[in-house]
Design a protein around this motif. Structure first.
Motif, mmCIF file in Angstrom:
data_model
loop_
_atom_site.group_PDB
_atom_site.id
_atom_site.type_symbol
_atom_site.label_atom_id
_atom_site.label_comp_id
_atom_site.label_asym_id
_atom_site.label_seq_id
_atom_site.Cartn_x
_atom_site.Cartn_y
_atom_site.Cartn_z
ATOM 1 N N SER A 184 0.781 -1.142 -0.050
ATOM 2 C CA SER A 184 0.045 0.205 0.019
ATOM 3 C C SER A 184 0.828 1.240 0.006
ATOM 4 O O SER A 184 1.821 1.323 0.726
ATOM 5 N N GLU A 188 -1.010 9.233 4.336
ATOM 6 C CA GLU A 188 -2.192 8.926 5.260
ATOM 7 C C GLU A 188 -2.276 7.379 5.850
ATOM 8 O O GLU A 188 -3.022 7.354 6.827
ATOM 9 N N PHE A 300 -8.313 3.943 -3.962
ATOM 10 C CA PHE A 300 -9.984 3.818 -3.366
ATOM 11 C C PHE A 300 -9.993 2.420 -3.363
ATOM 12 O O PHE A 300 -9.866 1.433 -4.137
HETATM 13 P P1 AMP Z 1 -4.615 7.646 -4.305
HETATM 14 O O1 AMP Z 1 -4.793 6.590 -5.225
HETATM 15 O O2 AMP Z 1 -3.322 7.286 -3.562
HETATM 16 O O3 AMP Z 1 -4.731 9.054 -4.750
HETATM 17 O O4 AMP Z 1 -5.699 7.326 -3.109
HETATM 18 C C1 AMP Z 1 -7.122 7.619 -3.504
HETATM 19 C C2 AMP Z 1 -8.023 7.505 -2.202
HETATM 20 O O5 AMP Z 1 -7.830 6.088 -1.679
HETATM 21 C C3 AMP Z 1 -7.560 8.197 -1.141
HETATM 22 O O6 AMP Z 1 -8.554 8.700 -0.364
HETATM 23 C C4 AMP Z 1 -6.509 7.500 -0.054
HETATM 24 O O7 AMP Z 1 -6.619 7.817 1.044
HETATM 25 C C5 AMP Z 1 -7.339 6.150 -0.289
HETATM 26 N N1 AMP Z 1 -6.397 5.177 -0.117
HETATM 27 C C6 AMP Z 1 -5.192 4.993 -0.543
HETATM 28 N N2 AMP Z 1 -4.521 3.721 -0.368
HETATM 29 C C7 AMP Z 1 -5.538 3.226 0.541
HETATM 30 C C8 AMP Z 1 -5.556 2.079 1.391
HETATM 31 N N3 AMP Z 1 -4.374 1.256 1.501
HETATM 32 N N4 AMP Z 1 -6.343 1.570 2.097
HETATM 33 C C9 AMP Z 1 -7.562 2.530 2.384
HETATM 34 N N5 AMP Z 1 -7.820 3.776 1.579
HETATM 35 C C10 AMP Z 1 -6.470 4.082 0.768
#
Ligand code: AMP
Ligand code: MG
Length: 420
Positions: A184, A188, A300
């Motif tokens: 992951s 955040e 997401f």
């Molecule tokens: P990103 O693709 O990094 O822009 O993330 C898109 C959304 O998914 C953001 O709101 C992140 O906080 C959430 N997100 C990213 N990685 C995870 C994860 N491993 N578990 C839960 N939510 C995530």
């Protein structure tokens, strides 16, 4: 000027073509057969011996000469399962046998014990007719000598395990299962056992993806959570490339300043696509680095899991040598109106139920936000709403991918068998 993604948008079909042409079954390995369940055979399995290997009684009873007909016989010996007693019978005599015992020489039928009466050294055959061959399993009845028992490509389940045992195949060649490194990404994201500081959320994706990998027959390798720092991302991706056959990342593939996964994969290998006309999962990315297929999934949680379903699962099944790599599809009737934008092909999560008339009905799992993992929990289907059409009306027929067990409207799914 709006900022444009540098990656051209391609169709789902094109993306799947690209993925499957870059993925081949893994090399085969030899395993003790009792560890081979769930693997796919990489060799043909033939029977060196017939089964049964000797003419065997299929009941407990008395071996006889069928032509003698009913009546009294002298008992001249015993033949239990597991050895050769060496007793022979001739007309007018019989030998007591057990289920699985070799049929004594001279006998051509066995009368089951329920159809006899014993008095001292004699047995009375009560059956009115005795067919030659009755209650005898001839040599090779179940498996002929030299028969192809399990062809290459067979998925090894319980019956296959037993057949491997039967033919004495103590070692089997199977396709290796893919080891899948999973990480992951995101500043955040914290571990599930951590309290949340302001701005933080707990990791969902590593766990959905590890679960999905296991369900697809792969072996997850946990790379943990990686910060949105070029150095740590590069180090962890490189570690995954060494330790696994496939690399899965989530997060960091959107248009943000800290979305560093795609550029790194592109710099290390060949990035084949970085944007697909699908919802959820538009930024899903496929690259091959050091011969390792890499899938970068959106962050997401629903996007990550649906992208896995559509693009990664078939790839893992192909690597494991599975003959059928795609989910079954079937037409389903919508139980509700589904709102949909015509620009992209959408996979909405539904519960599929088999109606009494045999047709499938699709009920939405509720709000379809890409962050709402609850829309995937309990879903056994993904309805495909193709691009080019807006909202789908109640009662419309759409195609659904079947991703779980379908229950029927009647209670036939979990009721005991009755009345038969
Ligand atoms: P990103 O693709 O990094 O822009 O993330 C898109 C959304 O998914 C953001 O709101 C992140 O906080 C959430 N997100 C990213 N990685 C995870 C994860 N491993 N578990 C839960 N939510 C995530
Ligand atoms: Mg992120």
């Amino acid at each position: 000027m709006p900022i444009e993604s540098p990656y051209p948008m391609i169709s789902i079909e094109k993306a799947l073509d690209i993925v499957t042409t870059h993925i081949q079954p893994l090399p085969s390995v030899t395993l003790p057969f009792y560890e081979a369940q769930g693997y796919v055979l990489a060799e043909d399995i033939r029977a060196a011996e017939p089964m049964p290997p000797f003419a065997a009684s299929s009941v407990d009873g008395y071996a006889v000469v069928a032509g003698d007909g009913p009546g009294r016989r002298r008992i001249v010996g015993d033949q239990a399962a597991g050895y050769m007693a060496g007793v022979e019978i001739e007309p007018g005599t019989s030998v007591r046998v057990t289920t699985g015992a070799p049929v004594p020489l001279g006998a051509d039928a066995v009368v089951m014990v329920e159809e006899t009466e014993v008095a001292g050294d004699y047995v009375e055959i009560l059956a009115t007719t005795i067919q030659s061959g009755s209650n005898i399993r001839p040599v090779g009845q179940d498996i002929e000598q030299g028969q192809l028992v399990l062809p290459r490509g067979t998925v090894i389940g319980p019956a296959e395990m037993g057949l491997l045992g039967t033919v004495g195949q103590s070692q089997v060649m199977v396709y290796r299962r893919p080891r899948v490194a999973i990480m992951s990404t995101g500043d955040e994201i914290v571990e599930p056992d951590q309290p949340l500081a302001p701005g933080q959320i707990r990791d969902a994706n590593r766990f959905t993806l590890m679960g999905a990998v296991r369900e697809a027959g792969g072996e997850p390798v946990d790379l943990g959570i990686v910060r949105d720092k070029a150095g740590s991302l590069a180090d962890t991706i490189d570690r995954g490339l060494v330790e696994a056959d496939v690399l899965l990342t989530s997060g960091g593939v959107s248009m943000g300043q800290l979305d560093l996964v795609k550029p790194y994969l592109a710099s290390r290998g060949t990035l084949y696509f970085g944007r697909v006309n699908t919802k959820p999962g538009k930024p899903v990315t496929f690259a091959v680095v050091d011969s390792v297929p890499c899938f970068a999934m959106p962050g997401f949680p629903v996007s990550a899991l649906v992208s896995f379903e559509i693009f990664v699962r078939p790839a893992l099944l192909k690597m494991a040598g599975q003959p059928h790599i795609y989910r079954p599809r079937e037409k389903a009737i919508l139980a509700q109106r589904l709102s949909h934008t015509s620009a992209r092909t959408e996979f909405q999560r539904v519960v599929l139920t088999r109606r009494v008339d045999g047709r499938l009905v699709a009920s939405t799992t509720g709000f379809q936000g890409s962050g709402r993992l609850l829309s995937m929990a309990g879903a056994n289907g993904l309805v495909i709403l193709p691009h080019g059409q807006a909202d789908y009306e109640i009662g419309a027929t759409v195609e659904a991918l079947i991703i779980g067990q379908i229950l029927s409207e009647t209670d036939a799914n979990s009721a005991p068998i009755r009345g038969v």
